[in-house]
Scaffold this motif. Structure first.
Motif, PDB file in Angstrom:
ATOM      1  N   TYR A  66      11.847  15.550  29.145  1.00 33.91           N
ATOM      2  CA  TYR A  66      12.537  16.739  29.664  1.00 33.91           C
ATOM      3  C   TYR A  66      13.068  16.613  31.089  1.00 33.91           C
ATOM      4  N   TYR A  67      12.274  16.066  31.970  1.00 34.49           N
ATOM      5  CA  TYR A  67      12.662  16.099  33.367  1.00 34.49           C
ATOM      6  C   TYR A  67      12.611  14.704  33.960  1.00 34.49           C
ATOM      7  N   ARG A  68      13.492  14.453  34.873  1.00 34.00           N
ATOM      8  CA  ARG A  68      13.444  13.169  35.588  1.00 34.00           C
ATOM      9  C   ARG A  68      12.572  13.355  36.826  1.00 34.00           C
ATOM     10  N   ILE A  69      11.606  12.511  36.964  1.00 31.15           N
ATOM     11  CA  ILE A  69      10.754  12.570  38.149  1.00 31.15           C
ATOM     12  C   ILE A  69      10.415  11.132  38.519  1.00 31.15           C
ATOM     13  N   ASP A  70      10.490  10.805  39.794  1.00 33.60           N
ATOM     14  CA  ASP A  70      10.261   9.406  40.166  1.00 33.60           C
ATOM     15  C   ASP A  70       8.772   9.071  40.092  1.00 33.60           C
ATOM     16  N   SER A  71       8.502   7.775  40.011  1.00 34.66           N
ATOM     17  CA  SER A  71       7.129   7.310  39.789  1.00 34.66           C
ATOM     18  C   SER A  71       6.180   7.789  40.881  1.00 34.66           C
ATOM     19  N   GLU A  72       6.660   7.770  42.115  1.00 33.87           N
ATOM     20  CA  GLU A  72       5.768   8.147  43.219  1.00 33.87           C
ATOM     21  C   GLU A  72       5.364   9.617  43.109  1.00 33.87           C
ATOM     22  N   SER A  73       6.350  10.472  42.827  1.00 28.32           N
ATOM     23  CA  SER A  73       6.043  11.905  42.684  1.00 28.32           C
ATOM     24  C   SER A  73       5.132  12.127  41.478  1.00 28.32           C
ATOM     25  N   LEU A  74       5.403  11.366  40.416  1.00 26.40           N
ATOM     26  CA  LEU A  74       4.584  11.503  39.214  1.00 26.40           C
ATOM     27  C   LEU A  74       3.129  11.129  39.498  1.00 26.40           C
ATOM     28  N   ARG A  75       2.931  10.051  40.251  1.00 26.53           N
ATOM     29  CA  ARG A  75       1.557   9.640  40.577  1.00 26.53           C
ATOM     30  C   ARG A  75       0.886  10.655  41.495  1.00 26.53           C
ATOM     31  N   ASP A  76       1.657  11.206  42.433  1.00 28.35           N
ATOM     32  CA  ASP A  76       1.095  12.236  43.310  1.00 28.35           C
ATOM     33  C   ASP A  76       0.684  13.456  42.493  1.00 28.35           C
ATOM     34  N   LEU A  77       1.532  13.800  41.523  1.00 27.45           N
ATOM     35  CA  LEU A  77       1.257  14.954  40.671  1.00 27.45           C
ATOM     36  C   LEU A  77      -0.011  14.706  39.837  1.00 27.45           C
ATOM     37  N   ALA A  78      -0.125  13.488  39.302  1.00 28.89           N
ATOM     38  CA  ALA A  78      -1.323  13.137  38.512  1.00 28.89           C
ATOM     39  C   ALA A  78      -2.565  13.253  39.383  1.00 28.89           C
ATOM     40  N   ALA A  79      -2.481  12.752  40.619  1.00 28.54           N
ATOM     41  CA  ALA A  79      -3.641  12.802  41.516  1.00 28.54           C
ATOM     42  C   ALA A  79      -3.989  14.245  41.870  1.00 28.54           C
ATOM     43  N   GLU A  80      -2.940  15.061  42.066  1.00 25.22           N
ATOM     44  CA  GLU A  80      -3.165  16.476  42.417  1.00 25.22           C
ATOM     45  C   GLU A  80      -3.890  17.191  41.275  1.00 25.22           C
ATOM     46  N   LYS A  81      -3.440  16.949  40.052  1.00 23.47           N
ATOM     47  CA  LYS A  81      -4.061  17.601  38.894  1.00 23.47           C
ATOM     48  C   LYS A  81      -5.463  17.038  38.638  1.00 23.47           C
ATOM     49  N   ALA A  82      -5.604  15.721  38.839  1.00 19.44           N
ATOM     50  CA  ALA A  82      -6.933  15.112  38.653  1.00 19.44           C
ATOM     51  C   ALA A  82      -7.923  15.715  39.652  1.00 19.44           C
TER      52      ALA A  82
END
Lengths: 251, 261
Positions: A66-82
């Motif tokens: 659905y959405y384009r998101i760069d790897s760095e933002s994606l990893r930050d998002l994963a860490a935030e949710k984790a």
């Protein structure tokens, strides 16, 4: 348990038959059970890594759709949710042991989806056509598909590159692999627990490694700039395929 | 859903759950073998494998929240980056009573002594045995044997010997900063705060690798507090109380003790 009943054809079934269920949800639960045992710190450390990895993969599935998101933002998002999840776990508001593996996968997918929606709202990213997201294979430096050779020739190239990489000292090879496989910036490599150096020192080592690999490949009559598909996968499998626990189960 | 067709790499691909399992090491060898037969011929799946592995490596390189990090890491015997866990230390209960008596005696002796900053009364040893081993494996060429002997003495809490050896050691690159740090720590614990402070002034603490950086700030704070440079010490403590992890915990304990005093 992941439902595999709707696989398309028999020819795809051979690999599927090997997997009754994905291992990582059960592994997450095993690690939670370990929180009460003598290896509590280790279990928590591994849980943090595996939860991040699983969330990042859930995010990648949705991000790709659905959405384009760069790897760095994606990893930050994963860490935030984790971080939110381990906080809930510590406060007794989430217990992975109460869910079976399929529910755990579904729950993490929901967390990832909500995170992406929030991220989209935050950044007002444009929703993209899924068709535009399909092919994002690395291109450019070191990934010359026109030069990709096939069959025996390709196997030969990959095995020679693996042999050249094997000649690097183990600490240098780790640095080189983190750069070539994951394009990690020097600062992040410097902070990797297997490196722990100044980033300027990392740059020097990378430069030495590149020279060594280039010379080694030239000596074998090959050009390291023309990497056939599968090269990175072989390098990863040969040198970095260590599970989170550090027990090399498939070496 | 995982679908794999080696003959047509563009139509069927491994899904992300498969990559999670492969990278986490929770997939069977047979599955991994067959998955790689596909990945080798499929640039898209190869890219996804590297992305998943990159997610894990990046997570490893970033600090985990307090209480969720791997406690100690060291290079595996193969040198391929596995984690090796140090043997667990258990309290020898035969020593418990003498230790308790010694602790009581110390508390009694402390009554009536002039008050110093709470943090200053505790020797601090950089608690990074695993990282030291890793350092030894990764950078043996950047220092002479005197440096490694100095670190051995430091690990054995042999303050005087460690200070002597680390003073004489020859190092290059990033190890020079670590030599100064361990030397400063030895000097602090030997009661030579002024000399240690000189070393801290020469060090760029913010450039030290992450595991040592927080330790360095904590020790600098100890030195400043010990030399009655209260304003500078308090400024550092103000920053550290907000940090996660061990040094943050120490800072908060020190702040609480300070308020209690």
């Amino acid at each position: 348990m992941v439902d595999r009943s709707h696989r398309k054809t028999d020819e795809h079934g051979a690999l599927m038959d090997l997997v009754e269920t994905w291992g990582w949800p059960e592994d997450l639960k095993r690690l939670v059970r370990g929180f009460a045992g003598p290896e509590r710190a280790r279990a928590r450390g591994e849980f943090w890594l595996l939860l991040n990895l699983a969330l990042a993969q859930r995010l990648r599935i949705l991000s790709g759709r659905y959405y384009r998101i760069d790897s760095e933002s994606l990893r930050d998002l994963a860490a935030e949710k984790a971080l939110e999840l381990v906080d809930k776990l510590d406060r007794g508001q989430w217990n992975p042991l109460e869910s079976h593996a399929g529910e755990l996968v579904s729950f993490l997918s929901t967390v990832a989806r909500n995170a992406l929606v929030d991220e989209l709202r935050r950044t007002k990213r444009t929703k993209l056509d899924p068709a535009g997201m399909i092919e994002t294979a690395p291109e450019g430096d070191g990934w010359n598909r026109d030069a990709a050779c096939h069959g025996v020739e390709r196997e030969e190239f990959v095995s020679q590159l693996v042999a050249c990489a094997a000649r690097l000292s183990a600490p240098h090879r780790i640095i080189w692999l983190l750069r070539v496989l994951h394009e990690m910036p020097s600062k992040t490599i410097a902070e990797h627990p297997e490196v722990l150096l100044k980033s300027s020192h990392v740059d020097v080592i990378l430069s030495r490694c590149r020279d060594q690999i280039r010379q080694c490949m030239r000596a074998r009559g090959l050009d390291a700039h023309e990497l056939p598909p599968g090269t990175f996968a072989e390098l990863w499998r040969r040198f970095r395929a260590n599970p989170i626990s550090g027990d090399s189960s498939h070496d | 859903m995982t679908n794999v067709d080696d003959t047509n790499a563009n139509s069927e691909h491994l899904d992300e759950a498969a990559f999670t399992d492969i990278v986490a090491g929770t997939a069977s060898k047979k599955f991994v073998d067959q998955a790689f037969a596909h990945i080798r011929n499929c640039p898209r799946c190869e890219m996804r494998l590297l992305e998943a592995s990159g997610d894990l490596e990046t997570c490893r390189a970033k600090p985990a929240p307090s209480g969720w990090g791997m406690p100690v890491r060291a290079r595996s015997k193969t040198g391929l980056g596995g984690l090796v866990w140090p043997p667990r230390r258990r309290l020898d209960f035969r020593l418990a009573i003498p230790l308790a008596l010694a602790a009581m005696l110390l508390v009694m002796l402390r009554i009536g002594l002039p008050r110093r900053h709470p943090s200053e009364t505790h020797p601090y040893w950089i608690p990074a045995t695993g990282e030291l081993h890793q350092l030894r494996g990764a950078h043996s060429w950047d220092a002479d044997s005197t440096f490694w002997q100095g670190l051995d003495a430091y690990e054995a809490h042999n303050t005087g010997r460690a200070a002597e050896l680390l003073q004489d050691a020859k190092t290059t690159g990033g190890l020079e900063d670590l030599r100064r740090l361990y030397l400063a720590s030895s000097l602090i614990n030997a009661g030579q705060g002024q000399h240690a402070l000189q070393l801290f002034d020469e060090l760029k603490i913010e450039d030290l690798p992450a595991p040592w950086r927080a330790d360095a700030y904590w020790m600098k704070f100890q030195v400043l507090a010990g030399l009655n440079r209260s304003a500078e010490a308090e400024k550092l403590l103000d920053e550290m109380v907000a940090w996660p992890g061990r040094v943050g915990d120490l800072a908060r304990t020190a702040r609480a003790a300070e308020q209690h005093h």
